[in-house]
Design a protein around this motif. Structure first.
Motif, PDB file in Angstrom:
ATOM      1  N   ASN A   3      23.878  42.700 -28.670  1.00 56.21           N
ATOM      2  CA  ASN A   3      22.967  43.826 -28.839  1.00 56.21           C
ATOM      3  C   ASN A   3      23.720  45.103 -29.213  1.00 56.21           C
ATOM      4  O   ASN A   3      23.252  45.899 -30.008  1.00 56.21           O
ATOM      5  CB  ASN A   3      22.176  44.063 -27.548  1.00 56.21           C
ATOM      6  CG  ASN A   3      21.165  42.967 -27.288  1.00 56.21           C
ATOM      7  OD1 ASN A   3      20.672  42.354 -28.220  1.00 56.21           O
ATOM      8  ND2 ASN A   3      20.880  42.719 -26.029  1.00 56.21           N
TER       9      ASN A   3
ATOM     10  N   ARG B 108      25.410  38.714 -24.376  1.00 55.44           N
ATOM     11  CA  ARG B 108      24.178  39.379 -24.798  1.00 55.44           C
ATOM     12  C   ARG B 108      24.422  40.867 -25.054  1.00 55.44           C
ATOM     13  O   ARG B 108      23.966  41.435 -26.042  1.00 55.44           O
ATOM     14  CB  ARG B 108      23.136  39.186 -23.698  1.00 55.44           C
ATOM     15  CG  ARG B 108      21.768  39.692 -24.051  1.00 55.44           C
ATOM     16  CD  ARG B 108      20.831  39.447 -22.880  1.00 55.44           C
ATOM     17  NE  ARG B 108      19.627  40.229 -23.020  1.00 55.44           N
ATOM     18  CZ  ARG B 108      18.415  39.696 -23.238  1.00 55.44           C
ATOM     19  NH1 ARG B 108      18.275  38.394 -23.307  1.00 55.44           N
ATOM     20  NH2 ARG B 108      17.357  40.460 -23.361  1.00 55.44           N
TER      21      ARG B 108
ATOM     22  N   THR C 206      19.332  45.265 -16.636  1.00 57.25           N
ATOM     23  CA  THR C 206      18.335  44.253 -16.273  1.00 57.25           C
ATOM     24  C   THR C 206      19.007  42.914 -15.997  1.00 57.25           C
ATOM     25  O   THR C 206      18.678  42.219 -15.049  1.00 57.25           O
ATOM     26  CB  THR C 206      17.328  44.097 -17.418  1.00 57.25           C
ATOM     27  OG1 THR C 206      16.763  45.363 -17.680  1.00 57.25           O
ATOM     28  CG2 THR C 206      16.238  43.130 -17.057  1.00 57.25           C
TER      29      THR C 206
ATOM     30  N   LYS D  61      17.882  46.953  -3.337  1.00 56.05           N
ATOM     31  CA  LYS D  61      16.545  46.385  -3.158  1.00 56.05           C
ATOM     32  C   LYS D  61      16.536  45.286  -2.121  1.00 56.05           C
ATOM     33  O   LYS D  61      15.518  45.051  -1.467  1.00 56.05           O
ATOM     34  CB  LYS D  61      16.026  45.847  -4.489  1.00 56.05           C
ATOM     35  CG  LYS D  61      15.420  46.945  -5.311  1.00 56.05           C
ATOM     36  CD  LYS D  61      14.494  46.414  -6.382  1.00 56.05           C
ATOM     37  CE  LYS D  61      13.770  47.567  -7.042  1.00 56.05           C
ATOM     38  NZ  LYS D  61      13.246  47.224  -8.352  1.00 56.05           N
ATOM     39  N   GLY D  62      17.670  44.616  -1.974  1.00 57.60           N
ATOM     40  CA  GLY D  62      17.769  43.534  -1.004  1.00 57.60           C
ATOM     41  C   GLY D  62      17.692  44.031   0.429  1.00 57.60           C
ATOM     42  O   GLY D  62      17.446  43.255   1.354  1.00 57.60           O
TER      43      GLY D  62
ATOM     44  N   ASP E 221      15.781  46.834   1.044  1.00 54.73           N
ATOM     45  CA  ASP E 221      14.633  47.748   0.987  1.00 54.73           C
ATOM     46  C   ASP E 221      15.004  49.198   0.780  1.00 54.73           C
ATOM     47  O   ASP E 221      14.443  50.093   1.414  1.00 54.73           O
ATOM     48  CB  ASP E 221      13.803  47.658   2.274  1.00 54.73           C
ATOM     49  CG  ASP E 221      12.789  46.549   2.172  1.00 54.73           C
ATOM     50  OD1 ASP E 221      12.426  46.221   1.032  1.00 54.73           O
ATOM     51  OD2 ASP E 221      12.385  46.024   3.210  1.00 54.73           O
TER      52      ASP E 221
ATOM     53  N   GLN F 135      20.777  42.733 -12.655  1.00 56.20           N
ATOM     54  CA  GLN F 135      19.919  42.514 -11.482  1.00 56.20           C
ATOM     55  C   GLN F 135      19.895  41.041 -11.100  1.00 56.20           C
ATOM     56  O   GLN F 135      19.644  40.696  -9.956  1.00 56.20           O
ATOM     57  CB  GLN F 135      18.484  42.976 -11.779  1.00 56.20           C
ATOM     58  CG  GLN F 135      18.348  44.469 -11.904  1.00 56.20           C
ATOM     59  CD  GLN F 135      16.980  44.872 -12.447  1.00 56.20           C
ATOM     60  OE1 GLN F 135      16.072  44.062 -12.560  1.00 56.20           O
ATOM     61  NE2 GLN F 135      16.848  46.141 -12.791  1.00 56.20           N
TER      62      GLN F 135
ATOM     63  N   LYS G 233      20.462  49.527 -20.891  1.00 58.22           N
ATOM     64  CA  LYS G 233      19.412  49.253 -19.908  1.00 58.22           C
ATOM     65  C   LYS G 233      19.145  47.759 -19.822  1.00 58.22           C
ATOM     66  O   LYS G 233      18.861  47.227 -18.749  1.00 58.22           O
ATOM     67  CB  LYS G 233      18.125  49.983 -20.304  1.00 58.22           C
ATOM     68  CG  LYS G 233      18.068  51.409 -19.815  1.00 58.22           C
ATOM     69  CD  LYS G 233      16.650  51.933 -20.025  1.00 58.22           C
ATOM     70  CE  LYS G 233      16.631  53.441 -20.083  1.00 58.22           C
ATOM     71  NZ  LYS G 233      15.551  53.940 -20.930  1.00 58.22           N
ATOM     72  N   ASP G 234      19.212  47.104 -20.978  1.00 62.15           N
ATOM     73  CA  ASP G 234      19.021  45.660 -20.983  1.00 62.15           C
ATOM     74  C   ASP G 234      20.125  44.985 -20.163  1.00 62.15           C
ATOM     75  O   ASP G 234      19.878  44.041 -19.416  1.00 62.15           O
ATOM     76  CB  ASP G 234      19.044  45.143 -22.422  1.00 62.15           C
ATOM     77  CG  ASP G 234      18.792  43.657 -22.501  1.00 62.15           C
ATOM     78  OD1 ASP G 234      17.639  43.257 -22.283  1.00 62.15           O
ATOM     79  OD2 ASP G 234      19.742  42.890 -22.751  1.00 62.15           O
TER      80      ASP G 234
ATOM     81  N   PRO H 246      18.968  51.653 -24.844  1.00 64.85           N
ATOM     82  CA  PRO H 246      18.198  50.446 -24.526  1.00 64.85           C
ATOM     83  C   PRO H 246      19.087  49.224 -24.309  1.00 64.85           C
ATOM     84  O   PRO H 246      18.778  48.367 -23.496  1.00 64.85           O
ATOM     85  CB  PRO H 246      17.288  50.241 -25.735  1.00 64.85           C
ATOM     86  CG  PRO H 246      17.559  51.328 -26.687  1.00 64.85           C
ATOM     87  CD  PRO H 246      18.533  52.268 -26.111  1.00 64.85           C
ATOM     88  N   VAL H 247      20.195  49.176 -25.051  1.00 64.62           N
ATOM     89  CA  VAL H 247      21.119  48.041 -24.911  1.00 64.62           C
ATOM     90  C   VAL H 247      21.720  48.044 -23.505  1.00 64.62           C
ATOM     91  O   VAL H 247      21.803  47.010 -22.826  1.00 64.62           O
ATOM     92  CB  VAL H 247      22.227  48.128 -25.978  1.00 64.62           C
ATOM     93  CG1 VAL H 247      23.291  47.074 -25.734  1.00 64.62           C
ATOM     94  CG2 VAL H 247      21.636  48.007 -27.362  1.00 64.62           C
TER      95      VAL H 247
END
Lengths: 417, 374
Positions: free
Chosen positions: A411, A407, A391, A252-253, A255, A394, A387-388, A384-385
């Motif tokens: 989880n 964390r 996150t 993303k940095g 583009d 990032q 995916k967290d 979900p864990v």
């Protein structure tokens, strides 16, 4: 309007609604047969619905061509359906009791499907079971049952833009062997608008560094979280160091949606991606000259990640016998190799490895990774864990990696307890 | 009465006959799904087969209890999504309403040339597919996209819009010395306490930079649609009222405050209600543009509920989320209608005072209000 009429009307409406609801329920898909039950074979030729994920019409055609021999041999028909959002389409199919007979199942979602009883555990019916790579069989084993035949697999490698590489005055001798080497070449390759290295900001890329440092998210049999360890911390700190040095960025940095796009657009000189980069580059960036190398070693040696899919057979399928037969056919060397060649992935059969090597001598780096690759975490409810954790990753340039791992540990423990 | 009774009954019958297509359609596509979804939220259905089959059992409020009381990732995700959506509503609803009203007032001037051109062009975003618009915005707000190029002209180094999870309120609080800015830690008094698994400091983050792009998009899209509603409302206001006001020597601002806005109250109510409901349910922009990223700062309850059900197979808590969201919408709409309700002329509130003006009620047709003669 009198009160009586109102009441009667309301009652009629409610009855209507209930009747509708009952219709929804009475579809006859009570699925009382467990996930292991094989339904009686349908007589005569049947049509198998085969849902696949694809990068375009070429993949669909390849799949259709590959099943043709089986169609001729058995007289059955295969209807290949390319899914636009396979997870959602399968979920709808499972709920309606009419899923496709055979479907691609990603290792990530496999435990969720298996736990819900949506998949037929047919693994033990396969005579080529011992020919699959052990790691892949383990990935598709849930609750001690080998569910489905691994389709193929990919591993991560270091992808280098050879033009930029030579332009920076680097030679084959400079291919990074260690983290320190990687830092050096990434720095050398960074110029104005080009980052030396672009890596995806998820566990599926950064996890390789954790592996190279001797760590991983869970223990070997996935019964315990081993996230909050010094090894994993070392892996994340290395990535943090690379990002902080300015030689490395997340897609993303620059583009880009992913590493392949970054290197294809010329915004990155190196990236860490898997076999799929081959097809993507061929389609989108045909001018890019690239080469794949094994990932550099960390303090605890080599480490890469593997990704795989299997041929899921629905437990609600009415053509299970034919579906399993189709998978058996697809899991023989010839079609497996044809598919692997067309898609750029590696066949899941050990016996087809040599054929792959012969066909793609330049891509030995991917196959070399198969020896020591770490498969994905396959615990139901863990998605979900993870995916967290993605996150959290990032935020790695600035945030505290130790807190991320703590964390993840907390989880994950909640899921495994 | 008795004689008229049978005539009435047959009237009732044909009445039901006429509405039955609507009732069946609504029942099939609205009521039944809601009832079944509610059942899923109190059952242990795992997505296999029908939720009404025999293998699915009733678990009471377990899903709701787990979602709201148990310290888990699901709960903190849900709290995060509520926070994001709250800031989203807080910004979108007032701005889109004011903007729509302003546009409508502009277009309501009779002297304006090319009226229908402007009307169409403002309304255009509302009839364009949200998928197409979202894709265009992805390009506009890309790191090297047009928006940053524009900012660059003024010497501003634009952010990586979609990759920027920093909370705007955190940034601003950092300016006045509260907390360590967007990336730093918050004050201990706020980080040590939490609600629904999210610290007070996290609740105070404000919308993220990424969320601002979605907010901009939604305002741009929906303002045109609501403008049309306001425009219709404005054209219903009789010219006599304005004439009377101008004879009384009312200024433009005074006319606006004492005539236009009070007479637009029903429209305002509609716009705010639709705006509140629509913004609390935001899904497609999130689904296309961000999928909740970066840093879960564009996660909304509607998207999370979808993700939890479809992708994680947790149908119980997924549907429970959507019913909690339903409750939130009801509460917000109720508060809103309470604030905007018709007060007595004696009430000295802003809206109450406005209401005391004589209102040009919609023309009454005597025939339509009398019942059938018996």
């Amino acid at each position: 309007m009198s009160r009586k009429t109102t009441t009667a009307a309301v009652a009629a409406c409610l009855t209507g609604v209930l009747a509708l609801a009952a219709c929804g329920g009475g579809g006859g898909f009570d699925n009382s047969g467990g996930s292991g039950a094989t339904q009686p074979p349908a007589s005569g030729p049947v049509t198998i619905t085969f849902m696949i994920t694809s990068n375009g019409p070429a993949d669909v055609k390849l799949q259709q061509d590959t099943v043709k021999a089986w169609e001729t041999k058995t007289g059955n028909k295969v209807q290949v359906v390319a899914a636009s959002d396979i997870n959602q389409q399968l979920t709808q199919g499972f709920a309606a009791g009419s899923p496709p007979d055979v479907f691609f199942t990603d290792a990530n979602v496999f435990p969720t499907y298996a736990k819900a009883g949506n998949m037929l555990a047919y693994g033990d019916q396969l005579d080529m079971k011992s020919d699959f790579y052990d790691g892949l069989v383990k990935t598709f084993t849930y609750d001690n049952k080998f569910y489905c035949a691994p389709k193929d697999f990919s591993t991560l490698a270091l992808i280098v833009n050879t033009d930029l590489w030579t332009k920076a005055g680097l030679t084959d001798a400079d291919v990074p062997k260690t983290w320190a080497d990687l830092e050096t070449v990434a720095k050398k390759l960074t110029t104005g608008g080009v980052k030396g290295l672009v890596i995806g900001d998820t566990r599926d890329r950064i996890g390789a560094f954790m592996k190279q440092a001797g760590g991983w998210i869970t223990n070997a049999d996935q019964t315990q979280m081993t996230a909050d360890t010094p090894e994993n911390l070392a892996g994340l700190q290395e990535v943090q160091k690379l990002l902080a040095s300015g030689s490395t960025a997340y897609p993303k940095g620059v583009d880009s949606g992913w590493g392949g796009e970054a290197i294809g657009k010329g915004k990155a000189a190196m990236t860490i991606e898997g076999n799929w980069i081959k097809g993507a580059v061929k389609n989108d960036f045909p001018d890019l000259k690239w080469k794949a190398f094994e990932l550099p070693e960390g303090p605890k040696g080599k480490g890469t990640l593997s990704f795989t899919q299997c041929y899921g057979v629905a437990s609600a399928s009415k053509n299970q016998a034919a579906a399993v037969d189709l998978v058996k056919y697809l899991s023989t060397a010839e079609p497996a190799l044809a598919l692997a060649k067309g898609l750029g992935v590696m066949p899941s059969l050990k016996s087809a490895g040599d054929g792959y090597k012969a066909a793609f001598p330049d891509e030995a780096a991917f196959l070399a990774g198969a020896e020591y690759a770490q498969g994905p975490v396959t615990v139901a409810g863990m998605d979900p864990v993870l995916k967290d954790f993605d996150t959290q990753l990032q935020g790695l340039p600035g945030a505290d990696p130790k807190a991320m791992l703590a964390r993840l540990q907390k989880n994950g423990d909640a899921v495994l307890k | 009465m008795r004689r008229g009774g049978s005539a009435r009954a047959s009237e009732t019958r044909s009445g039901w006959l006429f509405v039955s297509p609507v009732i069946i359609v609504l029942g099939l596509f609205l009521v039944a799904p809601i009832v079944i979804a509610f059942w899923v939220s109190v059952s242990d259905w795992n997505g296999r087969g029908s939720p009404l089959s025999s293998g699915v059992s009733f678990v009471g409020a377990d899903n709701y209890r787990q979602l709201l009381t148990e310290d888990s990732l699901t709960r903190s995700d849900f709290a995060t999504s509520l926070r994001n959506n709250f800031y989203y509503v807080l910004i979108v609803v007032p701005i889109q309403t004011v903007l729509a009203l302003a546009l409508a007032l502009l277009l309501n001037q009779r002297r304006l040339k090319g009226l229908s051109f402007f009307r169409t062009s403002y309304y255009f975003p509302s009839v364009t597919s949200s998928v197409a618009i979202a894709s265009v915005f992805l390009f506009l707000f890309a790191g090297g996209g047009s928006v940053n190029a524009l900012l660059g002209i003024f010497g501003i180094d634009g952010p990586q819009w979609f990759a920027d999870p920093r909370g705007v309120l955190h940034i601003m609080l950092g300016w006045v010395g509260i907390g360590g800015g967007a990336d730093g830690a918050g004050p201990a008094a706020l980080t040590s306490r939490d609600f629904l698994g999210l610290t007070w400091w996290d609740w105070l983050s404000g919308p993220s930079v990424a969320m601002l792009t979605i907010i901009a998009l939604v305002i741009w899209v929906s303002a045109g649609g609501y403008m049309l509603l306001f425009l219709a409302g404005l054209q219903n206001i009789s010219a006599d009222v304005y004439e009377a006001a101008s004879i009384d020597g009312a200024s433009r601002w005074r006319t606006m405050r004492s005539i236009t806005i009070p007479l637009l109250r029903p429209t305002l109510f509609t716009v705010l209600t639709l705006g509140l409901i629509g913004t609390w349910q935001v899904f497609d922009q999130v689904y296309i543009m961000s999928k909740g990223n970066p840093g879960k700062t564009t996660l909304t309850p509607a998207f999370l509920s979808y993700d939890q059900s479809i992708n994680n197979g947790q149908w119980g808590s997924g549907t429970a989320m959507s019913f909690v969201l339903f409750g939130i919408i009801i509460v917000f709409t109720a508060i809103q209608s309470l604030v905007l309700r018709d007060r007595d002329a004696s009430t000295r509130g802003f809206f109450g005072r406005l209401r005391s003006q004589p209102i040009a009620a919609p023309p009454q047709h005597p025939t339509s209000t009398t019942g059938p003669t018996t």
